[in-house]
Design an enzyme around this catalytic site. Structure first.
Site, mmCIF file in Angstrom:
data_model
loop_
_atom_site.group_PDB
_atom_site.id
_atom_site.type_symbol
_atom_site.label_atom_id
_atom_site.label_comp_id
_atom_site.label_asym_id
_atom_site.label_seq_id
_atom_site.Cartn_x
_atom_site.Cartn_y
_atom_site.Cartn_z
ATOM 1 N N GLY A 41 9.136 20.411 163.150
ATOM 2 C CA GLY A 41 8.637 19.222 162.455
ATOM 3 C C GLY A 41 8.807 19.363 160.957
ATOM 4 O O GLY A 41 9.433 20.301 160.474
ATOM 5 N N ASP A 42 8.230 18.403 160.241
ATOM 6 C CA ASP A 42 8.299 18.362 158.776
ATOM 7 C C ASP A 42 6.895 18.614 158.242
ATOM 8 O O ASP A 42 5.991 17.791 158.457
ATOM 9 C CB ASP A 42 8.811 16.981 158.344
ATOM 10 C CG ASP A 42 8.851 16.825 156.828
ATOM 11 O OD1 ASP A 42 8.378 17.734 156.108
ATOM 12 O OD2 ASP A 42 9.337 15.780 156.364
ATOM 13 N N PHE A 43 6.716 19.741 157.560
ATOM 14 C CA PHE A 43 5.347 20.083 157.142
ATOM 15 C C PHE A 43 4.794 19.171 156.064
ATOM 16 O O PHE A 43 3.597 19.222 155.778
ATOM 17 C CB PHE A 43 5.178 21.572 156.832
ATOM 18 C CG PHE A 43 6.110 22.233 155.838
ATOM 19 C CD1 PHE A 43 6.528 21.624 154.677
ATOM 20 C CD2 PHE A 43 6.515 23.556 156.074
ATOM 21 C CE1 PHE A 43 7.337 22.271 153.762
ATOM 22 C CE2 PHE A 43 7.333 24.233 155.165
ATOM 23 C CZ PHE A 43 7.745 23.573 154.001
ATOM 24 N N ASP A 71 8.230 25.118 162.114
ATOM 25 C CA ASP A 71 9.283 25.081 161.089
ATOM 26 C C ASP A 71 10.168 23.886 161.423
ATOM 27 O O ASP A 71 9.875 23.115 162.344
ATOM 28 C CB ASP A 71 10.099 26.396 161.074
ATOM 29 C CG ASP A 71 10.756 26.672 159.711
ATOM 30 O OD1 ASP A 71 11.643 25.889 159.308
ATOM 31 O OD2 ASP A 71 10.390 27.659 159.063
ATOM 32 N N HIS A 102 5.916 29.005 147.179
ATOM 33 C CA HIS A 102 6.794 29.366 146.043
ATOM 34 C C HIS A 102 8.115 28.588 146.066
ATOM 35 O O HIS A 102 8.831 28.589 145.076
ATOM 36 C CB HIS A 102 6.999 30.890 145.967
ATOM 37 C CG HIS A 102 8.115 31.441 146.766
ATOM 38 N ND1 HIS A 102 8.724 32.642 146.479
ATOM 39 C CD2 HIS A 102 8.753 30.979 147.876
ATOM 40 C CE1 HIS A 102 9.689 32.879 147.355
ATOM 41 N NE2 HIS A 102 9.722 31.897 148.217
HETATM 42 C C1 LIG Z 1 11.545 30.821 152.158
HETATM 43 S S1 LIG Z 1 11.594 30.463 153.869
HETATM 44 C C2 LIG Z 1 10.195 31.389 154.453
HETATM 45 C C3 LIG Z 1 10.267 31.713 155.910
HETATM 46 C C4 LIG Z 1 9.177 32.666 156.401
HETATM 47 N N1 LIG Z 1 7.850 32.159 156.154
HETATM 48 C C5 LIG Z 1 9.370 34.031 155.827
HETATM 49 O O1 LIG Z 1 8.577 34.455 154.975
HETATM 50 O O2 LIG Z 1 10.331 34.703 156.226
HETATM 51 C C6 LIG Z 1 11.005 28.792 153.873
HETATM 52 C C7 LIG Z 1 10.882 28.174 155.252
HETATM 53 O O3 LIG Z 1 10.354 26.850 155.106
HETATM 54 C C8 LIG Z 1 10.996 26.021 156.059
HETATM 55 N N2 LIG Z 1 10.881 24.608 155.639
HETATM 56 C C9 LIG Z 1 11.412 24.050 154.525
HETATM 57 N N3 LIG Z 1 11.118 22.741 154.472
HETATM 58 C C10 LIG Z 1 10.374 22.467 155.578
HETATM 59 C C11 LIG Z 1 9.759 21.272 156.080
HETATM 60 N N4 LIG Z 1 9.840 20.113 155.390
HETATM 61 N N5 LIG Z 1 9.056 21.344 157.231
HETATM 62 C C12 LIG Z 1 8.975 22.533 157.916
HETATM 63 N N6 LIG Z 1 9.540 23.700 157.482
HETATM 64 C C13 LIG Z 1 10.229 23.659 156.322
HETATM 65 C C14 LIG Z 1 12.409 26.522 156.055
HETATM 66 O O4 LIG Z 1 13.121 26.118 157.211
HETATM 67 C C15 LIG Z 1 12.208 28.034 155.962
HETATM 68 O O5 LIG Z 1 12.154 28.648 157.222
#
Ligand SMILES: C[S@@+](CC[C@H](N)C(=O)[O-])C[C@H]1O[C@@H](n2cnc3c(N)ncnc32)[C@H](O)[C@@H]1O
Length: 348
Positions: A236-238, A211, A256
């Protein structure tokens, strides 16, 4: 006319319809009052014994008459109950606002998170007019960029997410054979509740919690895991890359959050990183046609306003997979009220 499956149970006569509209209008205020009561910790205060409004006002530093009127309204919805002596009691609904219970709604209702949501929804007309994201108009940044630079808001969001995720994780862990994999990456895994539930159920599996750096720094969801070294945190940045050479890439409530173009990019990052025979496991709601009440339709509008995301149908997921060079192999429904499904994909 709607199909029978898609029908809803709303009133069809004029008087019932008027009452239903008034109820919807009033819901705004009820929701705000629920958040205020939660912020004040009233559910905890009445948990052990009923309290008068004077006691509650004293304990919370509130104005007694205003607090009484708020509580009287909430009690008419079943949140707290007032007795003939003017004491407020706990009810099954108010107990869901208590701290310290695993199914508590408390962290979803803190004013820290609710204020972000409210400021965003004020800009919803802008989204409806233009298709642009309400959050960006309200805060001058995209949702996740804003969270990255506002630690308090980030903590409120992570806690609010955990309200949804906490009760889901065990059910998801049981709905699919995660034990077939040696190494699983939870992409955007938040504070780690899901990967911890999977690793607890499968002692032979190793996990990666991937994350944003400031999120994996707070792996509270993994705390219950006895052998925490089986879960490696990576920040990191996915959209740039995801950790390589795993057997499965989980994304729960991730696609989503994004529009189709970004969702395809993210699936492509997983395809590039995965072993040849690995699986991509998207865990999201699968939208069905029809007018039946469905919490995912609420979530769909909420994420439209917050992140430019959307809930998707089975056909949508199959199309996204295909455009990312994947094929949808099977869809595993879960028993969750949110009707999340596990949408399994492999290289095309
Ligand atoms: C809606 S939350 C879902 C978290 C988890 N999967 C859950 O169901 O509880 C979205 C997650 O995506 C992560 N996220 C958003 N942009 C991201 C990026 N560019 N790289 C890595 N993680 C990212 C956020 O930090 C967050 O934890």
């Amino acid at each position: 006319m709607p199909t029978e499956e898609g029908a809803n149970t709303q009133p069809t006569d004029s008087a019932g319809s008027k009452a239903a509209i008034l109820q919807i209008i009033g819901n705004v205020l009820v929701a705000r009052s629920l958040a205020i009561a939660t912020e004040l910790g009233l559910a905890d205060l009445v948990h052990t014994e009923p309290q008068s409004v004077t006691q509650l006002a004293h304990a919370t530093g509130s104005h007694a008459d205003s607090l009484y009127r708020l509580l009287r309204m909430l009690a008419s919805y079943g949140v707290f109950a007032e007795d003939d002596d003017g004491l407020f009691h706990s009810t099954p609904m108010s107990s869901l606002l208590e701290s310290g219970r695993p199914d508590s709604f408390r962290d979803l209702l803190t004013l820290g998170w609710q204020d972000i949501a409210w400021d965003t929804y004020r800009q919803l007309p802008h989204t409806i007019r233009t298709g642009e994201t309400a959050f960006d108009a309200a805060f001058g940044a995209t949702f996740f960029d804003y969270l990255a630079s506002h630690p308090e808001a980030n903590a409120s969001f992570d806690a609010a997410m955990a309200v949804f995720s906490g009760p889901e994780n065990g059910i998801i862990a049981a709905a699919y054979d995660f034990g077939q994999f040696a190494r699983i990456v939870d992409v955007g895994g938040g504070t780690g509740g899901l990967i911890a539930a999977i690793l607890s159920a499968h002692p032979g599996v190793h996990g990666v919690l991937f994350d944003q750096p400031q999120v994996v720094a707070n792996m509270t969801g993994v705390e219950a895991l006895t052998d925490r070294e089986r879960c490696e945190p990576i920040g990191g940045d996915f959209f740039e890359s995801v950790p390589p050479a795993a057997d499965a890439y989980i994304m729960k409530r991730i696609l989503h959050d994004w529009d189709d173009e970004a969702a395809i990019r993210l699936l492509m990052r997983c395809r590039e990183a995965m072993k040849t025979d690995a699986r991509v496991l998207v865990i999201d709601a699968v939208m069905r046609a029809g007018n039946a009440p469905d919490p995912n339709k609420f979530m769909d509008v909420s994420i439209m306003a917050l992140t430019r995301g959307r809930e998707r149908s089975e056909a949508d997921f199959r199309r996204l997979f295909a455009e990312a060079g994947l094929r949808c192999t099977e869809i595993f429904p879960t028993e969750l009220p949110s009707t999340l499904s596990i949408i399994e994909g492999a290289r095309a």
